[in-house]
Design an enzyme around this catalytic site. Structure first.
Site, PDB file in Angstrom:
ATOM      1  N   ASN A 114       5.885 -13.289 -15.571  1.00 49.03           N
ATOM      2  CA  ASN A 114       6.971 -14.111 -16.097  1.00 49.03           C
ATOM      3  C   ASN A 114       6.449 -14.860 -17.316  1.00 49.03           C
ATOM      4  O   ASN A 114       5.424 -15.549 -17.245  1.00 49.03           O
ATOM      5  CB  ASN A 114       7.467 -15.087 -15.023  1.00 49.03           C
ATOM      6  CG  ASN A 114       8.126 -14.360 -13.871  1.00 49.03           C
ATOM      7  OD1 ASN A 114       9.178 -13.758 -14.015  1.00 49.03           O
ATOM      8  ND2 ASN A 114       7.491 -14.382 -12.706  1.00 49.03           N
TER       9      ASN A 114
ATOM     10  N   HIS B  32       4.737   1.455  -4.205  1.00 45.95           N
ATOM     11  CA  HIS B  32       3.953   0.392  -4.841  1.00 45.95           C
ATOM     12  C   HIS B  32       4.015  -0.932  -4.090  1.00 45.95           C
ATOM     13  O   HIS B  32       4.847  -1.129  -3.200  1.00 45.95           O
ATOM     14  CB  HIS B  32       4.362   0.208  -6.305  1.00 45.95           C
ATOM     15  CG  HIS B  32       5.713  -0.422  -6.538  1.00 45.95           C
ATOM     16  ND1 HIS B  32       6.806   0.280  -6.996  1.00 45.95           N
ATOM     17  CD2 HIS B  32       6.149  -1.713  -6.383  1.00 45.95           C
ATOM     18  CE1 HIS B  32       7.842  -0.535  -7.114  1.00 45.95           C
ATOM     19  NE2 HIS B  32       7.466  -1.756  -6.750  1.00 45.95           N
TER      20      HIS B  32
ATOM     21  N   GLU C  89       2.136  -2.891  -8.838  1.00 44.17           N
ATOM     22  CA  GLU C  89       3.038  -3.408  -9.877  1.00 44.17           C
ATOM     23  C   GLU C  89       2.706  -4.878 -10.100  1.00 44.17           C
ATOM     24  O   GLU C  89       2.776  -5.684  -9.168  1.00 44.17           O
ATOM     25  CB  GLU C  89       4.496  -3.270  -9.451  1.00 44.17           C
ATOM     26  CG  GLU C  89       5.482  -3.899 -10.438  1.00 44.17           C
ATOM     27  CD  GLU C  89       6.903  -4.022  -9.900  1.00 44.17           C
ATOM     28  OE1 GLU C  89       7.740  -4.620 -10.599  1.00 44.17           O
ATOM     29  OE2 GLU C  89       7.161  -3.539  -8.776  1.00 44.17           O
TER      30      GLU C  89
ATOM     31  N   GLU D 176      -0.873  -1.585   6.225  1.00 45.50           N
ATOM     32  CA  GLU D 176      -1.586  -2.150   7.369  1.00 45.50           C
ATOM     33  C   GLU D 176      -0.830  -3.383   7.860  1.00 45.50           C
ATOM     34  O   GLU D 176      -0.610  -4.321   7.096  1.00 45.50           O
ATOM     35  CB  GLU D 176      -3.017  -2.550   6.990  1.00 45.50           C
ATOM     36  CG  GLU D 176      -3.781  -3.232   8.119  1.00 45.50           C
ATOM     37  CD  GLU D 176      -5.123  -3.813   7.685  1.00 45.50           C
ATOM     38  OE1 GLU D 176      -5.794  -4.421   8.529  1.00 45.50           O
ATOM     39  OE2 GLU D 176      -5.492  -3.661   6.509  1.00 45.50           O
TER      40      GLU D 176
ATOM     41  N   ARG E 108       2.834 -10.956  -8.349  1.00 42.03           N
ATOM     42  CA  ARG E 108       3.046 -11.783  -9.544  1.00 42.03           C
ATOM     43  C   ARG E 108       1.697 -12.234 -10.081  1.00 42.03           C
ATOM     44  O   ARG E 108       0.799 -12.580  -9.302  1.00 42.03           O
ATOM     45  CB  ARG E 108       3.903 -13.006  -9.192  1.00 42.03           C
ATOM     46  CG  ARG E 108       5.316 -12.660  -8.750  1.00 42.03           C
ATOM     47  CD  ARG E 108       6.072 -13.909  -8.315  1.00 42.03           C
ATOM     48  NE  ARG E 108       7.452 -13.601  -7.933  1.00 42.03           N
ATOM     49  CZ  ARG E 108       7.835 -13.246  -6.708  1.00 42.03           C
ATOM     50  NH1 ARG E 108       6.925 -13.146  -5.731  1.00 42.03           N
ATOM     51  NH2 ARG E 108       9.091 -12.979  -6.438  1.00 42.03           N
TER      52      ARG E 108
ATOM     53  N   HIS F 256      -4.551   0.865   0.891  1.00 37.90           N
ATOM     54  CA  HIS F 256      -3.491   0.236   1.692  1.00 37.90           C
ATOM     55  C   HIS F 256      -3.160  -1.169   1.229  1.00 37.90           C
ATOM     56  O   HIS F 256      -3.876  -1.773   0.437  1.00 37.90           O
ATOM     57  CB  HIS F 256      -3.856   0.239   3.188  1.00 37.90           C
ATOM     58  CG  HIS F 256      -4.952  -0.706   3.586  1.00 37.90           C
ATOM     59  ND1 HIS F 256      -6.220  -0.297   3.915  1.00 37.90           N
ATOM     60  CD2 HIS F 256      -4.963  -2.063   3.737  1.00 37.90           C
ATOM     61  CE1 HIS F 256      -6.967  -1.338   4.245  1.00 37.90           C
ATOM     62  NE2 HIS F 256      -6.226  -2.433   4.140  1.00 37.90           N
TER      63      HIS F 256
ATOM     64  N   GLU G 295      11.553  -2.856  -1.414  1.00 39.83           N
ATOM     65  CA  GLU G 295      12.365  -2.252  -2.469  1.00 39.83           C
ATOM     66  C   GLU G 295      12.565  -0.769  -2.164  1.00 39.83           C
ATOM     67  O   GLU G 295      11.679  -0.108  -1.615  1.00 39.83           O
ATOM     68  CB  GLU G 295      11.679  -2.420  -3.831  1.00 39.83           C
ATOM     69  CG  GLU G 295      12.525  -1.941  -5.006  1.00 39.83           C
ATOM     70  CD  GLU G 295      11.853  -2.149  -6.343  1.00 39.83           C
ATOM     71  OE1 GLU G 295      12.575  -2.159  -7.351  1.00 39.83           O
ATOM     72  OE2 GLU G 295      10.607  -2.288  -6.391  1.00 39.83           O
TER      73      GLU G 295
ATOM     74  N   HIS H 129       6.873  -7.682  -3.044  1.00 43.87           N
ATOM     75  CA  HIS H 129       7.462  -6.677  -2.164  1.00 43.87           C
ATOM     76  C   HIS H 129       6.579  -5.451  -2.079  1.00 43.87           C
ATOM     77  O   HIS H 129       5.655  -5.275  -2.879  1.00 43.87           O
ATOM     78  CB  HIS H 129       8.861  -6.258  -2.665  1.00 43.87           C
ATOM     79  CG  HIS H 129       8.867  -5.686  -4.053  1.00 43.87           C
ATOM     80  ND1 HIS H 129       9.258  -6.424  -5.154  1.00 43.87           N
ATOM     81  CD2 HIS H 129       8.532  -4.452  -4.547  1.00 43.87           C
ATOM     82  CE1 HIS H 129       9.174  -5.674  -6.249  1.00 43.87           C
ATOM     83  NE2 HIS H 129       8.728  -4.465  -5.894  1.00 43.87           N
TER      84      HIS H 129
ATOM     85  N   HIS I 134      -3.754  -8.576   1.654  1.00 37.01           N
ATOM     86  CA  HIS I 134      -4.583  -7.985   0.614  1.00 37.01           C
ATOM     87  C   HIS I 134      -4.099  -6.589   0.241  1.00 37.01           C
ATOM     88  O   HIS I 134      -3.299  -5.997   0.957  1.00 37.01           O
ATOM     89  CB  HIS I 134      -6.053  -7.906   1.062  1.00 37.01           C
ATOM     90  CG  HIS I 134      -6.270  -7.082   2.307  1.00 37.01           C
ATOM     91  ND1 HIS I 134      -6.475  -7.642   3.545  1.00 37.01           N
ATOM     92  CD2 HIS I 134      -6.308  -5.728   2.517  1.00 37.01           C
ATOM     93  CE1 HIS I 134      -6.639  -6.682   4.456  1.00 37.01           C
ATOM     94  NE2 HIS I 134      -6.533  -5.520   3.849  1.00 37.01           N
TER      95      HIS I 134
END
Length: 324
Positions: free
Chosen positions: A78, A14, A74, A238, A18, A178, A311, A265, A102
């Protein structure tokens, strides 16, 4: 220990972004055909995570568990940002905070897809008819992140293709193709992603006159070996390298986690989390967070050569149980 892990089992699972208002963002990505496959709420820490993926019967990862997929987005929310008039994300494309570029979806009929997005009231950074590149478009999600749109038909000429006129688009055929990040030193980044993370360099595009190269990486066989085309894949990476940045000692891309924040991430899921981390340790990878650091003992974070966070999580199919 390291022998208990095999990079051929790894997946680029993934990309984390945010978002200000999860309702608006989830609605946008669902409009593009994605499904909310998991939501994790952490009220004590005041944030929620929304995992979206293509999950129709036509999807590559249909029915798979969340971390046994590629091409997942993902969204991290917050609490309170949706009510803060001053909160905006860094979309990664504005100076002096460029880095992440992107995410990209590949579609069946690009003109019909773009028409549908426009009719729904969403904005574009670049329409098909803008500029010289008439076979790609960039839509804007509610936070201003760029979403590239490309055709799964490698022969499509986009806005100028008669075959793209008067047809309908089927969102169930789309792929989260991608994620693009800019890198300072192509040689160092390619070494990290191919050797440390075990990815395959699938395709290179050299734009010498424009002064940049694009490198497409993923897990699994090279397209030339399988006969498939990268636009039909999901979960690729990419890397964009602008010539000369590697020679500038002071040059640095924004990692998305320093202020102003935005992209967080990319994530790789692995067959054996302990063994994979032991392997990374043996390869002298740079860590942001080891498994043993902090309270979260089931996630780790590597740092790539540009300081982007990677991650590392357990692929649930190999563990036989949910991660969260």
């Amino acid at each position: 220990m390291a022998s208990a892990t095999n990079t051929s089992n790894y997946k680029l699972n993934h990309t984390m972004l945010r978002v200000k208002d999860p309702k608006a963002s989830v609605k946008f990505y669902e409009f593009l055909g994605m499904s909310l496959v998991k939501k994790l709420a952490f009220p004590d820490n005041k944030f929620d995570l929304y995992f979206l993926a293509y999950d129709s019967p036509k999807a590559v990862s249909h029915g798979a568990s969340t971390f046994d997929r590629e091409g997942v987005i993902e969204l991290t929310h917050n609490y309170g940002t949706e009510d803060d008039p001053n909160y905006t994300v860094n979309n990664g494309n504005k100076e002096p905070h460029r880095g992440f570029g992107h995410v990209c979806i590949s579609v069946d009929h690009i003109q019909a897809c773009c028409d549908r997005i426009e009719q729904a009231g969403y904005k574009f950074q670049k329409k098909l008819t803008d500029g010289r590149m008439r076979n790609i478009a960039f839509a804007l999600d509610p936070d201003g992140y760029w979403v590239e749109i490309v055709s799964q038909n490698i022969k499509s000429t986009g806005a100028d293709d008669p075959a793209e006129q008067g047809v309908e688009t089927d969102v169930s055929t789309y792929r989260m193709n991608h994620t693009m990040i800019r890198v300072k030193d192509a040689e160092k980044s390619l070494k990290f992603y191919t050797e440390t993370l075990g990815m395959t360099l699938l395709r290179t595009h050299e734009a010498k006159e424009a002064g940049f190269n694009l490198y497409f990486l993923g897990y699994g066989a090279n397209d030339n070996e399988t006969g498939s085309i990268t636009a039909h894949r999901e979960g690729l990476l990419e890397l964009t390298w602008n010539y000369g940045t590697e020679k500038d000692a002071d040059f640095k891309y924004h990692d998305g986690n320093s202020e102003p924040q935005g992209f967080g991430h990319i994530c790789v899921s692995v067959d054996n989390l302990d063994a994979a981390c032991a392997r990374f340790e043996q390869m002298q990878a740079n860590w942001k967070k080891r498994l043993t650091d902090g309270r979260m003992k089931n996630v780790a974070f590597l740092l790539d050569p540009d300081g982007y966070w990677v991650e590392v999580v357990q692929n649930e199919r190999f563990a036989g149980k949910e991660n969260f």
